[in-house]
Design an enzyme around this catalytic site. Structure first.
Site, mmCIF file in Angstrom:
data_model
loop_
_atom_site.group_PDB
_atom_site.id
_atom_site.type_symbol
_atom_site.label_atom_id
_atom_site.label_comp_id
_atom_site.label_asym_id
_atom_site.label_seq_id
_atom_site.Cartn_x
_atom_site.Cartn_y
_atom_site.Cartn_z
ATOM 1 N N HIS A 1 -3.523 -6.214 -0.193
ATOM 2 C CA HIS A 1 -4.078 -6.191 -1.549
ATOM 3 C C HIS A 1 -4.573 -7.571 -2.018
ATOM 4 C CE1 HIS A 1 -2.422 -2.293 -1.376
ATOM 5 N NE2 HIS A 1 -1.221 -2.548 -1.852
ATOM 6 N N ASP B 1 3.633 -6.522 2.787
ATOM 7 C CA ASP B 1 3.443 -5.400 1.862
ATOM 8 C C ASP B 1 2.280 -5.629 0.906
ATOM 9 O OD1 ASP B 1 4.291 -2.899 0.639
ATOM 10 O OD2 ASP B 1 4.987 -4.100 -1.058
ATOM 11 N N LYS C 1 8.123 -8.975 -6.948
ATOM 12 C CA LYS C 1 8.733 -7.800 -7.580
ATOM 13 C C LYS C 1 9.766 -8.267 -8.603
ATOM 14 C CE LYS C 1 7.573 -4.502 -4.222
ATOM 15 N NZ LYS C 1 6.312 -4.046 -4.762
ATOM 16 N N ARG D 1 6.014 19.519 8.892
ATOM 17 C CA ARG D 1 6.963 20.145 9.813
ATOM 18 C C ARG D 1 7.823 21.217 9.168
ATOM 19 N NH1 ARG D 1 9.219 15.535 13.318
ATOM 20 N NH2 ARG D 1 10.204 15.089 11.345
ATOM 21 N N LYS E 1 -9.309 0.718 -7.237
ATOM 22 C CA LYS E 1 -9.080 0.469 -8.667
ATOM 23 C C LYS E 1 -10.403 0.115 -9.328
ATOM 24 C CE LYS E 1 -4.339 -1.186 -8.192
ATOM 25 N NZ LYS E 1 -3.472 -0.433 -9.075
ATOM 26 N N GLU F 1 4.734 -7.729 -10.508
ATOM 27 C CA GLU F 1 5.252 -6.372 -10.726
ATOM 28 C C GLU F 1 6.624 -6.438 -11.378
ATOM 29 O OE1 GLU F 1 4.091 -3.336 -7.539
ATOM 30 O OE2 GLU F 1 4.761 -5.077 -6.423
ATOM 31 N N HIS G 1 -5.420 0.835 -1.448
ATOM 32 C CA HIS G 1 -5.714 1.494 -2.729
ATOM 33 C C HIS G 1 -6.200 0.507 -3.798
ATOM 34 C CE1 HIS G 1 -1.687 0.266 -4.041
ATOM 35 N NE2 HIS G 1 -2.032 0.594 -5.264
ATOM 36 N N LYS H 1 -1.872 2.643 4.604
ATOM 37 C CA LYS H 1 -1.145 1.423 4.928
ATOM 38 C C LYS H 1 0.336 1.755 5.097
ATOM 39 C CE LYS H 1 0.497 -2.033 1.908
ATOM 40 N NZ LYS H 1 1.455 -1.646 0.902
HETATM 41 C C1 BG6 Z 1 1.788 -0.803 -2.575
HETATM 42 C C2 BG6 Z 1 2.985 -1.610 -2.170
HETATM 43 O O1 BG6 Z 1 0.810 -0.874 -1.569
HETATM 44 O O2 BG6 Z 1 1.254 -1.337 -3.790
HETATM 45 C C3 BG6 Z 1 4.032 -1.580 -3.285
HETATM 46 O O3 BG6 Z 1 3.533 -1.058 -0.980
HETATM 47 C C4 BG6 Z 1 3.434 -2.027 -4.586
HETATM 48 O O4 BG6 Z 1 5.144 -2.389 -2.936
HETATM 49 C C5 BG6 Z 1 2.147 -1.265 -4.887
HETATM 50 O O5 BG6 Z 1 4.387 -1.804 -5.608
HETATM 51 C C6 BG6 Z 1 1.461 -1.841 -6.094
HETATM 52 O O6 BG6 Z 1 0.405 -1.000 -6.476
HETATM 53 P P1 BG6 Z 1 -0.062 -0.883 -7.987
HETATM 54 O O7 BG6 Z 1 -1.216 0.056 -7.912
HETATM 55 O O8 BG6 Z 1 1.093 -0.343 -8.758
HETATM 56 O O9 BG6 Z 1 -0.439 -2.264 -8.427
#
Ligand code: BG6
Length: 478
Positions: A235, A230, A326, A46, A177, A211, A173, A143
């Protein structure tokens, strides 16, 4: 292998994801010779920029997010030349005719929706209305794909009104990997593991995605999502599928996705006493979750541990323990397959219990370790100890051959190649929500409050209890 020429339109092209992930991935693939001049990458957003101003923004992002190519000025300017910018409003007409004029006839055309899900529908509709969709067109969506089953169904229905399923690329994603793809290679490329890969030999499986990062900068989204939406719904679910699925007949998109879907559909509902939710508190290295999101009463979880069951012939009776959180002690994604004890110890009770464990480290330090039992050296009789058979991919392949490319490098090129294997199908996403929805609804109905845990720890103590009650324990995170 170079891909055919393509036009890629990135909606939300000035946004964080495009600058941090998508454009650097395209740049790296360009530097690797995977595509050549003549390709067009059009960012649509935009805000008002001319193409040169946009290129300057991208140049800064490349310096930060693709530093390995710093100094390769020719490549960088070649890449920047393929970029263009179109000012456009997803929900209104201005800009669309300009975009239409910039697209090339008769070539692969991809539209990347790097925007919030509320814009998926309007964008899909305008692409059709303006006649921009050709049989060679595909769309890529990020996502979160919905917030629950109903919203995911609605999104699927909206997209299905304009595109066929084989044109829709839903990104998780984790599937991009390198080591996650390796899960399939380890399972189905070796004779060694598959005969033992079932409830007769496997005691239980642990999937950990720990994480160290918190939720800073994404407070609003995360407060509505929590770790279940999330991370677990997508994942961890994908990791569970790849570990538990039956061997597909071939490595093709529907064969793989059919098998994953069967796993999700075989999951039992999770009992409330088999789930632990946690929320991090502040410590010397940063504020707690509630402070970060500015909500002193927040009941959003930043940690989940749960016990799941895949009720099918292969896995009946073998629990899958999943955990993610986290601000934990270390960044570590690992899958541990813990085999059963030998049925009878010829060495007597004092030799102790020893179970083989296969650890598949997804990140960091990607590799595989198999814990095997041997005799403790020395004269003291037949004492047994466990030692690791350790394989680090970087060591085994040599650092120059073991570059773990970013997930987006692989995924973006797969879109251009038209390979959907590493993308989620609509029915998979819906099945995953159908499993997580009742869990979340249960928390809401019971007014569940997550257990506090210290930042920098391994999570709430109740997660240890979850295992202890079953006579098991988590493998270390570090
Ligand atoms: C994302 C989540 O999809 O994946 C995040 O929204 C998370 O909260 C992230 O931190 C983790 O991805 P990676 O590749 O760092 O393990």
């Amino acid at each position: 292998i170079p891909v055919d020429p393509f036009d890629l339109v990135i909606f939300g092209g000035t946004g964080d994801l495009a600058q941090r992930k998508i454009l650097p991935a395209l740049f790296r693939r360009y530097c690797a010779g995977q595509w050549h001049d003549g390709v067009r990458i059009l960012a649509a957003a935009r805000s008002e920029h001319d193409s040169d101003a946009f290129r300057a923004i991208v140049a800064r992002s490349l310096a930060e997010y693709a530093p390995e190519h710093a100094g390769q000025d020719d490549l960088r300017s070649g890449f920047l030349q393929s970029l263009d910018y179109v000012q456009l409003d997803a929900g209104a007409d201005p800009g669309w005719d300009v975009l239409a004029r910039k697209l090339t006839e008769d070539r692969i055309r991809a539209f990347y929706f790097s925007v919030g899900p509320s814009l998926f529908g309007p964008l899909a509709e305008r692409i059709r209305q303006h006649g921009l969709a050709t049989p060679q067109t595909r769309i890529v969506v990020e996502k979160p794909f919905g917030h629950d089953l109903d919203s995911a169904r609605a999104l699927n229905a909206t997209l299905a009104a304009y595109f066929d399923e084989n044109q829709i690329y839903r990104i998780d994603h984790y599937l991009g990997k390198e080591t996650v793809q390796n899960l399939m290679a380890v399972r189905f490329g070796n004779m060694l593991f598959e005969p033992l890969w079932n409830s007769q030999y496997v005691d239980h499986i642990q999937i950990t995605v720990a994480e160290t990062v918190g939720v800073d900068g994404r407070e609003e989204y995360y407060e509505r999502a929590g770790a279940m939406r999330d991370m677990v719904q997508n994942h961890l679910m994908q990791l569970l599928c790849l570990i538990a699925m039956e061997p597909p007949a071939k490595f093709d998109s529907d064969a793989v996705r059919d098998e994953k879907l069967k796993v999700i559909r075989a999951l039992d509902p999770v009992q409330p006493h088999h789930i632990v939710r946690g929320q991090y508190t502040g410590g010397p290295d940063g504020p707690g979750y509630r402070e970060v999101v500015g909500n002193p009463r927040s009941t959003t979880e930043s940690y989940v541990a749960l016990r799941a069951h895949v009720s099918n012939w292969r896995w009946a009776g073998t629990p899958f323990y999943l955990r993610t959180g986290k601000r934990l002690v270390a960044r570590s994604s690992v899958i541990n397959v813990i085999f059963k004890d030998a049925p009878h110890s010829i060495f007597g009770a004092e030799a102790g219990r020893h179970a083989n464990t296969l650890s598949i480290r997804l990140q960091p330090n990607e590799g595989i370790t198999l814990k095997v039992t041997i005799k403790e050296p020395g004269q003291g009789g037949m004492r047994l100890i466990d030692v690791p058979l350790d394989m680090s991919f970087a060591e085994a392949l040599g650092p120059e051959n073991h570059q773990a490319p970013d997930a987006y490098d692989r995924l973006v090129m797969d879109v251009i190649r038209g390979n959907q294997t590493l993308f989620m199908r609509g029915d998979e996403v819906e099945a995953a929500w159908a499993w997580t929805d009742p869990i979340i609804a249960g928390w809401q109905a019971r007014g569940d409050v997550p257990k506090p845990y210290d930042s920098g720890s391994t999570g709430p103590g109740d997660a240890e209890l979850l295992m202890k009650r079953d006579g098991r324990q988590w493998q270390g995170i570090k």
